[in-house]
Motif scaffolding. Structure first.
Motif, PDB file in Angstrom:
ATOM      1  N   ARG A   1      36.470  57.575-123.637  1.00 33.33           N
ATOM      2  CA  ARG A   1      35.160  57.150-123.918  1.00 33.33           C
ATOM      3  C   ARG A   1      35.295  55.813-124.457  1.00 33.33           C
ATOM      4  NH1 ARG A   1      36.375  61.906-125.749  1.00 33.33           N
ATOM      5  NH2 ARG A   1      36.747  61.270-127.776  1.00 33.33           N
ATOM      6  N   THR A   2      35.955  54.905-123.733  1.00 28.53           N
ATOM      7  CA  THR A   2      36.120  53.527-124.003  1.00 28.53           C
ATOM      8  C   THR A   2      35.167  52.679-123.303  1.00 28.53           C
ATOM      9  OG1 THR A   2      38.398  54.160-124.390  1.00 28.53           O
ATOM     10  CG2 THR A   2      37.799  51.790-124.007  1.00 28.53           C
ATOM     11  N   PHE A   3      34.470  51.926-123.892  1.00 23.70           N
ATOM     12  CA  PHE A   3      33.542  50.961-123.368  1.00 23.70           C
ATOM     13  C   PHE A   3      33.960  49.399-122.882  1.00 23.70           C
ATOM     14  CE2 PHE A   3      30.814  54.452-123.742  1.00 23.70           C
ATOM     15  CZ  PHE A   3      29.429  54.318-123.217  1.00 23.70           C
ATOM     16  N   SER A   4      33.135  48.854-121.912  1.00 29.59           N
ATOM     17  CA  SER A   4      33.341  47.463-121.614  1.00 29.59           C
ATOM     18  C   SER A   4      32.197  47.226-120.850  1.00 29.59           C
ATOM     19  CB  SER A   4      34.691  47.181-120.869  1.00 29.59           C
ATOM     20  OG  SER A   4      34.682  45.766-120.665  1.00 29.59           O
TER      21      SER A   4
ATOM     22  N   ASN B   1      26.862  56.841-129.213  1.00 32.23           N
ATOM     23  CA  ASN B   1      26.586  58.403-129.372  1.00 32.23           C
ATOM     24  C   ASN B   1      27.765  58.888-128.610  1.00 32.23           C
ATOM     25  OD1 ASN B   1      23.802  58.604-130.386  1.00 32.23           O
ATOM     26  ND2 ASN B   1      22.955  58.331-128.384  1.00 32.23           N
ATOM     27  N   GLY B   2      28.436  58.347-127.893  1.00 36.45           N
ATOM     28  CA  GLY B   2      29.800  58.883-127.374  1.00 36.45           C
ATOM     29  C   GLY B   2      30.881  58.887-128.462  1.00 36.45           C
ATOM     30  N   GLY B   3      30.722  57.920-129.418  1.00 36.68           N
ATOM     31  CA  GLY B   3      31.765  58.166-130.621  1.00 36.68           C
ATOM     32  C   GLY B   3      31.669  59.347-131.267  1.00 36.68           C
ATOM     33  N   PHE B   4      30.444  59.845-131.220  1.00 31.53           N
ATOM     34  CA  PHE B   4      30.270  60.947-132.258  1.00 31.53           C
ATOM     35  C   PHE B   4      31.269  62.088-131.794  1.00 31.53           C
ATOM     36  CE2 PHE B   4      28.176  65.312-132.681  1.00 31.53           C
ATOM     37  CZ  PHE B   4      27.694  65.101-133.908  1.00 31.53           C
ATOM     38  N   TYR B   5      31.942  62.362-130.598  1.00 34.02           N
ATOM     39  CA  TYR B   5      32.829  63.341-130.169  1.00 34.02           C
ATOM     40  C   TYR B   5      34.025  62.892-130.549  1.00 34.02           C
ATOM     41  CZ  TYR B   5      28.490  64.221-127.519  1.00 34.02           C
ATOM     42  OH  TYR B   5      27.260  64.637-127.179  1.00 34.02           O
ATOM     43  N   ASP B   6      34.328  61.619-131.003  1.00 34.68           N
ATOM     44  CA  ASP B   6      35.745  61.242-131.426  1.00 34.68           C
ATOM     45  C   ASP B   6      36.525  62.097-132.465  1.00 34.68           C
ATOM     46  OD1 ASP B   6      35.129  59.059-129.550  1.00 34.68           O
ATOM     47  OD2 ASP B   6      35.328  57.602-131.304  1.00 34.68           O
TER      48      ASP B   6
ATOM     49  N   GLY C   1      39.009  61.280-133.998  1.00 37.43           N
ATOM     50  CA  GLY C   1      39.396  60.583-135.317  1.00 37.43           C
ATOM     51  C   GLY C   1      38.864  58.967-134.905  1.00 37.43           C
ATOM     52  N   PRO C   2      38.764  58.417-135.935  1.00 35.47           N
ATOM     53  CA  PRO C   2      38.593  56.758-135.953  1.00 35.47           C
ATOM     54  C   PRO C   2      39.356  56.169-134.896  1.00 35.47           C
ATOM     55  CG  PRO C   2      38.631  57.448-138.180  1.00 35.47           C
ATOM     56  CD  PRO C   2      39.447  58.528-137.263  1.00 35.47           C
ATOM     57  N   GLY C   3      38.541  55.450-133.843  1.00 36.11           N
ATOM     58  CA  GLY C   3      39.232  54.978-132.683  1.00 36.11           C
ATOM     59  C   GLY C   3      39.908  55.841-131.541  1.00 36.11           C
ATOM     60  N   ASP C   4      39.781  57.114-131.852  1.00 32.42           N
ATOM     61  CA  ASP C   4      40.308  58.096-130.882  1.00 32.42           C
ATOM     62  C   ASP C   4      39.188  58.248-129.891  1.00 32.42           C
ATOM     63  OD1 ASP C   4      41.318  60.143-129.295  1.00 32.42           O
ATOM     64  OD2 ASP C   4      42.447  60.909-130.781  1.00 32.42           O
ATOM     65  N   LYS C   5      39.301  57.617-128.544  1.00 34.21           N
ATOM     66  CA  LYS C   5      38.360  57.948-127.706  1.00 34.21           C
ATOM     67  C   LYS C   5      38.906  58.910-126.450  1.00 34.21           C
ATOM     68  CE  LYS C   5      35.355  54.673-129.422  1.00 34.21           C
ATOM     69  NZ  LYS C   5      34.249  55.212-129.900  1.00 34.21           N
ATOM     70  N   THR C   6      39.870  59.392-126.556  1.00 34.31           N
ATOM     71  CA  THR C   6      40.442  60.347-125.592  1.00 34.31           C
ATOM     72  C   THR C   6      40.114  62.007-126.016  1.00 34.31           C
ATOM     73  OG1 THR C   6      41.986  58.807-125.085  1.00 34.31           O
ATOM     74  CG2 THR C   6      42.539  61.149-124.292  1.00 34.31           C
ATOM     75  N   HIS C   7      40.534  62.383-127.344  1.00 35.13           N
ATOM     76  CA  HIS C   7      40.512  63.623-127.763  1.00 35.13           C
ATOM     77  C   HIS C   7      39.042  63.985-128.325  1.00 35.13           C
ATOM     78  CE1 HIS C   7      44.587  62.196-127.699  1.00 35.13           C
ATOM     79  NE2 HIS C   7      44.889  63.415-126.995  1.00 35.13           N
ATOM     80  N   LEU C   8      38.993  65.166-128.488  1.00 36.44           N
ATOM     81  CA  LEU C   8      37.478  65.684-129.052  1.00 36.44           C
ATOM     82  C   LEU C   8      37.689  66.465-130.283  1.00 36.44           C
ATOM     83  CD1 LEU C   8      36.498  67.458-125.706  1.00 36.44           C
ATOM     84  CD2 LEU C   8      35.783  65.231-126.342  1.00 36.44           C
ATOM     85  N   ASN C   9      36.492  66.109-131.157  1.00 37.01           N
ATOM     86  CA  ASN C   9      36.304  66.614-132.404  1.00 37.01           C
ATOM     87  C   ASN C   9      35.595  68.088-132.224  1.00 37.01           C
ATOM     88  OD1 ASN C   9      33.604  66.350-132.028  1.00 37.01           O
ATOM     89  ND2 ASN C   9      33.710  64.408-133.516  1.00 37.01           N
ATOM     90  N   PRO C  10      35.474  68.740-133.121  1.00 39.50           N
ATOM     91  CA  PRO C  10      34.669  70.155-132.774  1.00 39.50           C
ATOM     92  C   PRO C  10      33.468  70.198-132.075  1.00 39.50           C
ATOM     93  CG  PRO C  10      35.766  70.481-134.950  1.00 39.50           C
ATOM     94  CD  PRO C  10      36.038  68.926-134.629  1.00 39.50           C
ATOM     95  N   ALA C  11      32.651  69.215-132.340  1.00 37.99           N
ATOM     96  CA  ALA C  11      31.664  69.094-131.747  1.00 37.99           C
ATOM     97  C   ALA C  11      31.705  68.781-130.239  1.00 37.99           C
ATOM     98  CB  ALA C  11      30.380  67.922-132.290  1.00 37.99           C
ATOM     99  N   GLY C  12      32.764  67.761-130.100  1.00 39.11           N
ATOM    100  CA  GLY C  12      33.037  67.504-128.639  1.00 39.11           C
ATOM    101  C   GLY C  12      33.614  68.829-127.753  1.00 39.11           C
ATOM    102  N   THR C  13      34.231  69.460-128.511  1.00 41.80           N
ATOM    103  CA  THR C  13      35.100  70.673-127.815  1.00 41.80           C
ATOM    104  C   THR C  13      33.732  71.595-127.486  1.00 41.80           C
ATOM    105  OG1 THR C  13      36.927  70.679-129.082  1.00 41.80           O
ATOM    106  CG2 THR C  13      36.391  72.840-128.354  1.00 41.80           C
TER     107      THR C  13
ATOM    108  N   ALA D   1      23.805  65.171-127.216  1.00 42.03           N
ATOM    109  CA  ALA D   1      23.775  66.583-127.826  1.00 42.03           C
ATOM    110  C   ALA D   1      24.899  66.701-129.002  1.00 42.03           C
ATOM    111  CB  ALA D   1      24.135  67.499-126.614  1.00 42.03           C
ATOM    112  N   THR D   2      24.573  67.539-129.974  1.00 36.39           N
ATOM    113  CA  THR D   2      25.468  67.237-131.259  1.00 36.39           C
ATOM    114  C   THR D   2      26.287  68.802-130.950  1.00 36.39           C
ATOM    115  OG1 THR D   2      23.884  68.818-132.361  1.00 36.39           O
ATOM    116  CG2 THR D   2      23.681  66.353-132.497  1.00 36.39           C
ATOM    117  N   GLY D   3      25.986  69.681-130.023  1.00 43.58           N
ATOM    118  CA  GLY D   3      26.645  70.773-130.043  1.00 43.58           C
ATOM    119  C   GLY D   3      26.164  71.990-130.816  1.00 43.58           C
TER     120      GLY D   3
END
Length: 253
Positions: free
Chosen positions: A145-148, A192-197, A199-211, A249-251
């Motif tokens: 989830r890295t933007f440019s 909004n994509g950052g909501f699933y990070d 941890g701070p700056g981790d754009k690859t892995h998912l927190n519980p909501a992202g899972t 979506a928040t999950g």
């Protein structure tokens, strides 16, 4: 007219058997899912547990994703042998299905997996699942989830294409999670994509909501290819509707 009426009744009865979990023929075995992959599948950071959380009606499964894994390391660490053993241990009571998703670590030059080797490794895995009595399904990698410039940076295109080629070479289903997850993150935007990070700056892995959210995405992609499996997954229409309409979506839907 009588024949037509009987025919209609039989059609209705068969439709009910297909639709109702309690009326399915006794020879139909529920699926047993074995999710294989890297950290974007694994427990604590991946979609695997979210996917498995939707199982119902006798279906079961295990998440065998491993942080840092490549198609090569997963084998030499002995994890692939365990996945195949899970197929063999469950094929009497279940229909084992092995989902295979790699790419995030295979693409790193320091890990020593060339692009041709990556494709061949996936093909070999799929063929070994078939020989063990299971059904392999290749999944392309979850997007980063890295933007440019206002859009997700395309960072897994080569390995996505190779995964699809591997599935086509073996003649099996594949789920293009990379395309679906990239489109979704582009639709909801960077914030909004950052909501699933994870941890701070981790754009690859998912927190519980992202899972939960991306686990649902994989469920929906699977059911497009295998609608026969629908009775084995708990529906979550509100979440699915948001995902496929590109709404944040928040999950908790």
């Amino acid at each position: 007219m009588k024949f037509a009426s009987v025919s209609l009744l039989l059609t209705a009865a068969l439709t009910q058997v297909r639709a109702s979990p309690t009326l399915r023929p006794k020879w139909v075995k529920p699926p047993y899912f074995i999710t294989v992959g890297d950290s974007t599948v694994a427990i604590d950071g991946g979609w695997g547990d979210g996917f498995l959380s939707y199982l119902q009606d006798g279906a079961d499964g295990i998440n065998t994703g491993k942080s840092g894994a490549t198609t090569a390391s997963y084998r030499w660490e002995g994890l692939w042998d365990k996945a195949i053993a899970a197929v063999e241990a469950n094929k009497e009571a279940f229909s084992p299905i092995v989902t295979i998703q790699f790419g995030h670590n295979d693409q790193k030059p320091q890990n020593g997996v060339s692009e041709p080797a990556f494709q061949q490794n996936l093909q070999t895995m799929a063929e070994e699942v078939q020989r063990a009595g299971g059904t392999p399904i290749i999944i392309t990698s979850l997007t980063r989830r890295t933007f440019s410039g206002g859009a997700v940076v395309e960072n897994l295109a080569a390995h996505t294409a190779l995964a699809i080629r591997a599935a086509e070479a073996v003649g099996i289903d594949y789920l293009d999670l990379n395309r679906a997850s990239t489109d979704y993150i582009n639709s909801i935007g960077n914030a909004n994509g950052g909501f699933y990070d994870w941890g701070p700056g981790d754009k690859t892995h998912l927190n519980p909501a992202g899972t939960v959210v991306f686990g649902r995405m994989v469920v929906d992609l699977l059911l497009r290819e295998r609608p026969d499996l629908e009775p084995y997954f708990r529906p979550q229409k509100a979440l699915s509707d948001k995902i496929w309409s590109g709404e944040f979506a928040t999950g908790d839907e």
